[in-house]
Scaffold this motif. Structure first.
Motif, PDB file in Angstrom:
ATOM      1  N   THR A   1      15.737  -4.707  14.462  1.00 18.27           N
ATOM      2  CA  THR A   1      15.989  -4.868  15.897  1.00 18.27           C
ATOM      3  C   THR A   1      15.125  -3.933  16.744  1.00 18.27           C
ATOM      4  N   ALA A   2      14.772  -2.765  16.191  1.00 16.80           N
ATOM      5  CA  ALA A   2      13.915  -1.825  16.914  1.00 16.80           C
ATOM      6  C   ALA A   2      12.444  -2.213  16.861  1.00 16.80           C
ATOM      7  N   GLY A   3      12.116  -3.217  16.068  1.00 12.99           N
ATOM      8  CA  GLY A   3      10.723  -3.635  15.950  1.00 12.99           C
ATOM      9  C   GLY A   3       9.891  -2.727  15.069  1.00 12.99           C
ATOM     10  N   ASN A   4      10.540  -1.940  14.205  1.00 10.61           N
ATOM     11  CA  ASN A   4       9.799  -1.033  13.331  1.00 10.61           C
ATOM     12  C   ASN A   4       9.140  -1.752  12.164  1.00 10.61           C
ATOM     13  N   ALA A   5       9.684  -2.888  11.790  1.00 15.46           N
ATOM     14  CA  ALA A   5       9.129  -3.697  10.708  1.00 15.46           C
ATOM     15  C   ALA A   5       9.684  -5.104  10.857  1.00 15.46           C
ATOM     16  N   ASP A   6       9.073  -6.033  10.145  1.00 14.42           N
ATOM     17  CA  ASP A   6       9.501  -7.428  10.208  1.00 14.42           C
ATOM     18  C   ASP A   6      10.420  -7.806   9.052  1.00 14.42           C
ATOM     19  N   LEU A   7      10.322  -7.085   7.953  1.00 14.12           N
ATOM     20  CA  LEU A   7      11.159  -7.336   6.783  1.00 14.12           C
ATOM     21  C   LEU A   7      11.667  -6.013   6.236  1.00 14.12           C
TER      22      LEU A   7
ATOM     23  N   ILE B   1       0.839  -1.196   0.000  1.00 16.95           N
ATOM     24  CA  ILE B   1       0.000   0.000   0.000  1.00 16.95           C
ATOM     25  C   ILE B   1       0.873   1.245   0.000  1.00 16.95           C
ATOM     26  N   SER B   2       0.286   2.348  -0.431  1.00 17.10           N
ATOM     27  CA  SER B   2       0.855   3.668  -0.179  1.00 17.10           C
ATOM     28  C   SER B   2       0.209   4.177   1.094  1.00 17.10           C
ATOM     29  N   ALA B   3       0.989   4.334   2.146  1.00 14.85           N
ATOM     30  CA  ALA B   3       0.426   4.702   3.444  1.00 14.85           C
ATOM     31  C   ALA B   3      -0.169   6.095   3.438  1.00 14.85           C
ATOM     32  N   THR B   4       0.284   6.954   2.531  1.00 12.18           N
ATOM     33  CA  THR B   4      -0.255   8.296   2.402  1.00 12.18           C
ATOM     34  C   THR B   4      -0.043   8.787   0.983  1.00 12.18           C
TER      35      THR B   4
ATOM     36  N   ALA C   1       9.304  -2.668   5.593  1.00  9.24           N
ATOM     37  CA  ALA C   1       9.724  -1.280   5.411  1.00  9.24           C
ATOM     38  C   ALA C   1      10.472  -1.157   4.094  1.00  9.24           C
ATOM     39  N   VAL C   2      10.217  -0.058   3.380  1.00 11.50           N
ATOM     40  CA  VAL C   2      10.845   0.153   2.078  1.00 11.50           C
ATOM     41  C   VAL C   2      11.100   1.645   1.892  1.00 11.50           C
TER      42      VAL C   2
ATOM     43  N   ILE D   1       1.824  -6.278   5.467  1.00 14.93           N
ATOM     44  CA  ILE D   1       1.626  -5.056   4.690  1.00 14.93           C
ATOM     45  C   ILE D   1       2.993  -4.499   4.304  1.00 14.93           C
ATOM     46  N   ASP D   2       3.212  -4.380   3.023  1.00 13.24           N
ATOM     47  CA  ASP D   2       4.430  -3.807   2.443  1.00 13.24           C
ATOM     48  C   ASP D   2       4.167  -2.311   2.315  1.00 13.24           C
TER      49      ASP D   2
END
Length: 388
Positions: free
Chosen positions: A342-348, A260-263, A327-328, A290-291
């Protein structure tokens, strides 16, 4: 549906960090970029994903030697998940006449060849299914990317939720009626079935970057007054319908992603709050990840592009929708990608242009993060085990 439990990483060699486990008096490695991840029945050897990137190098939608080498070399280079570029579910859904396609059975075997090779290198083969909507029928970017308006020049009529062109002077899209919308959902299902036949184990739905499904989501491009327009519930209906249909035909053990485009980065457009709600609904339908990208719905959006600028969106969706995220966007260095995980901001970590520059980025990440670089066997005997 995901197993985040740490386990030995076949690509990382010796332990690259850990915390004490008082109950078992042993070292338990923390979750990082080199940690494997199991989603449903598919295990990724690390957290590095090759983002789907259009090559504009197909004829009649067919994969060819270029795609085999382009995608296969990144599997050789240690990347865990290789996602085939936006692959059109109908001929009219292509961005350009040179786009990859999967609208016919003739597309299956050329794609299967790629999936077999990718899997043979220890990576997982995935594919992104797409329809370009009002942004279809264009020249490849290196030819300027202009709309092809004449059928004799290889162009075709474009469709969308409403008669609103992407750019002034572009062809006005023909609004899809409900029968046309149902036909789009059917086309995604047929494409998914072909992708499964070809051997792909991860399917990603492209609902970002101003293409058809994103066009239905955003109030900037969707001015409908029927059950597919107006309210957020209605604007989400097509994306949710595609996701539900695909989850229904996919094996239980195979993951389903949605990009998705988040915004839209425009006031009054699609935004992160609506993205969270959409992601919650997708989670309920059995979507696994969700990518998270952003933008590309309108041409003049002011986007604050910087290192990792989309990562906060991935974190918010992960936290508030309770779903895994990728995250991309301007993720170029292994250390930065590792920090995201490591910060848990994303899984991939989805890596795009940097994997074009360096097919062996994932092997370099192993070295930079203290692991043992895992060169493919035909290379390993000839190269030093420690990268300089």
């Amino acid at each position: 549906m995901a197993d985040d439990s740490p386990r030995p990483n076949p690509l990382s060699g010796p332990s690259h960090g850990g915390i004490a486990d008082a109950d078992h008096d042993r070292e338990v490695p923390e979750i990082d970029l080199l940690s494997p991840l199991t989603i449903r029945g598919v295990t990724l050897r690390n957290r590095v994903v090759m983002s789907p990137m259009c090559q504009y190098s197909s004829e009649d939608g067919l994969a060819n030697d270029w795609h085999l080498v382009h995608l296969g070399s990144r599997a050789v280079g240690g990347t865990a998940l290789i996602l085939v570029e936006a692959t059109a579910v109908t001929p009219e859904g292509r961005i350009s006449p040179a786009d990859m396609g999967i609208w016919g059975d003739q597309h299956v075997e050329p794609l299967a060849r790629i999936a077999r090779f990718v899997k043979g290198q220890g990576a997982v083969a995935g594919i992104q299914l797409a329809h370009a909507g009002r942004k279809a029928s264009c020249e490849p970017p290196w030819k300027g990317g202009a709309s092809i308006t004449a059928a004799g020049a290889g162009g075709w009529s474009v469709v969308g939720p409403s008669p609103i062109p992407f750019l002034d002077g572009d062809p006005v899209p023909e609004p899809l009626d409900e029968a046309g919308i149902e036909g789009i959902i059917d086309a995604f299902e047929a494409a998914c079935r072909r992708a499964l036949t070809a051997g792909f184990e991860v399917i990603e739905i492209h609902a970002a970057h101003g293409y058809l499904l994103h066009e239905f989501l955003s109030p900037l491009s969707n001015h409908r007054d029927d059950s597919y327009g107006g309210s957020l519930e209605n604007r989400m209906r097509l994306v949710l319908g595609v996701a539900e249909r695909l989850r229904g035909v996919m094996p239980e053990e195979y993951p389903l992603f949605v990009r998705i485009s988040a915004t839209d980065w425009v006031e009054g457009g699609w935004d992160i709050e609506q993205s969270v709600v959409l992601s919650q609904h997708l989670n309920g339908l059995g979507v696994d990840l969700i990518d998270v990208s952003s933008g590309a719905l309108v041409p003049k959006a002011q986007i604050p592009v910087s290192k990792g600028y989309q990562v906060p969106f991935a974190r918010r969706i992960k936290d508030e929708a309770g779903i895994m995220t990728g995250a991309v966007g301007l993720i170029t260095e292994p250390g930065h990608a590792n920090e995201i995980i490591t910060a848990g901001n994303a899984d991939l970590a989805f890596i795009g242009r940097e994997l074009l520059r360096d097919p062996y980025w994932a092997i370099r990440a192993q070295h930079d993060l203290g692991g043992e670089p895992s060169w493919p066997v035909p290379y390993g005997y000839a190269v030093k085990r420690r990268m300089k």
